[in-house]
Design an enzyme around this catalytic site. Structure first.
Site, PDB file in Angstrom:
ATOM      1  N   ALA A  29      33.722  32.573  49.745  1.00 31.58           N
ATOM      2  CA  ALA A  29      33.359  31.298  49.128  1.00 31.58           C
ATOM      3  C   ALA A  29      32.693  30.327  50.092  1.00 31.58           C
ATOM      4  CB  ALA A  29      34.602  30.649  48.524  1.00 31.58           C
TER       5      ALA A  29
ATOM      6  N   PHE B  42      37.344  27.577  46.724  1.00 29.89           N
ATOM      7  CA  PHE B  42      38.431  27.626  45.737  1.00 29.89           C
ATOM      8  C   PHE B  42      39.631  26.792  46.167  1.00 29.89           C
ATOM      9  CE2 PHE B  42      42.188  29.533  43.756  1.00 29.89           C
ATOM     10  CZ  PHE B  42      41.791  29.581  42.428  1.00 29.89           C
TER      11      PHE B  42
ATOM     12  N   GLN C 133      32.826  38.652  47.780  1.00 26.88           N
ATOM     13  CA  GLN C 133      33.930  38.221  46.928  1.00 26.88           C
ATOM     14  C   GLN C 133      33.458  37.163  45.922  1.00 26.88           C
ATOM     15  OE1 GLN C 133      36.284  37.237  50.630  1.00 26.88           O
ATOM     16  NE2 GLN C 133      37.966  38.045  49.400  1.00 26.88           N
TER      17      GLN C 133
ATOM     18  N   ASP D  61      29.083  33.984  41.952  1.00 26.77           N
ATOM     19  CA  ASP D  61      28.110  32.960  41.572  1.00 26.77           C
ATOM     20  C   ASP D  61      26.679  33.464  41.393  1.00 26.77           C
ATOM     21  OD1 ASP D  61      27.316  33.319  44.277  1.00 26.77           O
ATOM     22  OD2 ASP D  61      28.602  31.657  44.916  1.00 26.77           O
TER      23      ASP D  61
ATOM     24  N   HIS E 281      34.591  40.968  42.943  1.00 29.09           N
ATOM     25  CA  HIS E 281      35.312  40.166  41.962  1.00 29.09           C
ATOM     26  C   HIS E 281      34.474  39.865  40.721  1.00 29.09           C
ATOM     27  CE1 HIS E 281      37.975  38.707  45.535  1.00 29.09           C
ATOM     28  NE2 HIS E 281      38.316  39.899  45.091  1.00 29.09           N
TER      29      HIS E 281
ATOM     30  N   CYS F 198      32.551  42.499  26.651  1.00 28.14           N
ATOM     31  CA  CYS F 198      33.681  42.804  25.786  1.00 28.14           C
ATOM     32  C   CYS F 198      34.643  43.691  26.555  1.00 28.14           C
ATOM     33  CB  CYS F 198      33.203  43.507  24.519  1.00 28.14           C
ATOM     34  SG  CYS F 198      34.571  44.141  23.501  1.00 28.14           S
TER      35      CYS F 198
ATOM     36  N   CYS G  62      34.800  47.362  24.478  1.00 31.70           N
ATOM     37  CA  CYS G  62      33.696  48.329  24.430  1.00 31.70           C
ATOM     38  C   CYS G  62      32.660  48.122  25.526  1.00 31.70           C
ATOM     39  CB  CYS G  62      33.021  48.284  23.064  1.00 31.70           C
ATOM     40  SG  CYS G  62      32.033  46.788  22.742  1.00 31.70           S
TER      41      CYS G  62
ATOM     42  N   CYS H  16      33.938  40.159  20.074  1.00 29.51           N
ATOM     43  CA  CYS H  16      32.776  41.043  20.144  1.00 29.51           C
ATOM     44  C   CYS H  16      32.226  41.315  18.753  1.00 29.51           C
ATOM     45  CB  CYS H  16      33.174  42.341  20.828  1.00 29.51           C
ATOM     46  SG  CYS H  16      31.856  43.580  20.921  1.00 29.51           S
TER      47      CYS H  16
ATOM     48  N   SER I  92      38.328  33.448  53.877  1.00 33.41           N
ATOM     49  CA  SER I  92      39.618  33.149  54.502  1.00 33.41           C
ATOM     50  C   SER I  92      40.368  34.416  54.870  1.00 33.41           C
ATOM     51  CB  SER I  92      40.476  32.312  53.551  1.00 33.41           C
ATOM     52  OG  SER I  92      40.697  33.017  52.333  1.00 33.41           O
TER      53      SER I  92
END
Length: 261
Positions: free
Chosen positions: A29, A40, A106, A109, A126, A134, A137, A160, A202
């Site tokens: 981040a 965060f 990680q 954005d 992440h 969905c 599916c 969905c 971190s």
């Protein structure tokens, strides 16, 4: 860090990069704070006011899914103007120039992609917050569609269209299983690396934080660039507590890549 210390650190990092044949960058981040996206853990920020809904709660309750999307829209509105910072641009330039074999991030954005990093040079551990899927599916939905349906339904989470399953931002929430394919790619890149550069992380969130440990144990040199101390500083070959943008710009200059940044 003084200008002289920054220059020395940039020279040291550039030297390690020149010696490397398979360098991997690992970003967190802290890389995106220059783009206006707060860390965060920044106290009192938008993240603390709009904490992500845990995965189990999201799956168990439509009310939780609705609240998750409400918070997502608040965050997206706040970061609408975010653009790649100097650090993103330097890393993209390094990847294009062959100085980086890949980037493991990680972050969710999409700023690495916006800076020009090719999909085959990037692993998103992440997920990605710029679209939705969905969970039943795997159909992809753009966020504009989700917002339109959300508003049309009086502020309720949409399902969905194809199967009726829950639609979720394509990020990995707390309690959600890590993406198997991405973890396998990240592990392979890590073990192939001879230089592992951690930037703006971190290094406390696992399993992602286990990758630099694995790289070091497998013989790679480990570099940590982060303003705050990390639990892995003591095993690193180089620790640079500097602002990321200025440092990486100085590294690019040392490597003769400044014109691309």
């Amino acid at each position: 860090m003084s200008d002289a210390e920054l220059k020395t650190a940039a020279r040291d990092l550039a030297s390690l990069i020149r010696q490397s044949s398979h360098a991997i960058a690992f970003t967190g981040a802290g890389l995106s704070t220059e783009s206006g996206i707060p860390d965060f853990r920044s106290p009192g920020g938008l993240w603390t006011q709009n904490k992500p809904i845990p995965f189990q709660a999201f799956m168990a309750s439509r009310d939780a899914r609705t609240e998750a999307w409400r918070r997502k829209f608040v965050m997206d509105e706040s970061f609408r103007s975010a653009a790649p910072g100097r650090g993103h641009r330097v890393l993209a330039t390094m990847a294009r120039a062959g100085r980086l074999a890949g980037i493991i991030t990680q972050n969710i954005d999409n700023l690495h992609q916006d800076s020009g990093v090719a999909d085959d040079r990037l692993v998103e551990l992440h997920g990605n917050g710029s679209y939705a899927t969905c969970l039943a599916c795997a159909r992809r939905y753009e966020l504009a569609w989700v917002r339109e349906r959300f508003d049309a339904q009086g502020g309720a989470a949409p399902d969905c269209e194809a199967c009726g399953g829950p639609v979720k931002s394509a990020t990995i929430s707390f309690g959600q299983a890590m993406p198997e394919r991405e973890m396998q790619r990240a592990t392979r890149w890590t073990l192939d690396s001879d230089l592992f550069i951690c930037i703006g992380s971190s290094l406390v969130v696992y399993p992602a934080a286990g990758l630099p440990i694995a790289a070091k144990q497998n013989g790679a040199r480990l570099v940590i660039v982060n303003r705050e101390e990390t639990p892995l500083d003591e095993i690193a070959d180089l620790v640079v507590p500097a602002e990321i943008g200025p440092l990486l710009m100085a590294v690019a200059t040392e490597l003769g890549l400044g014109l691309d940044c």
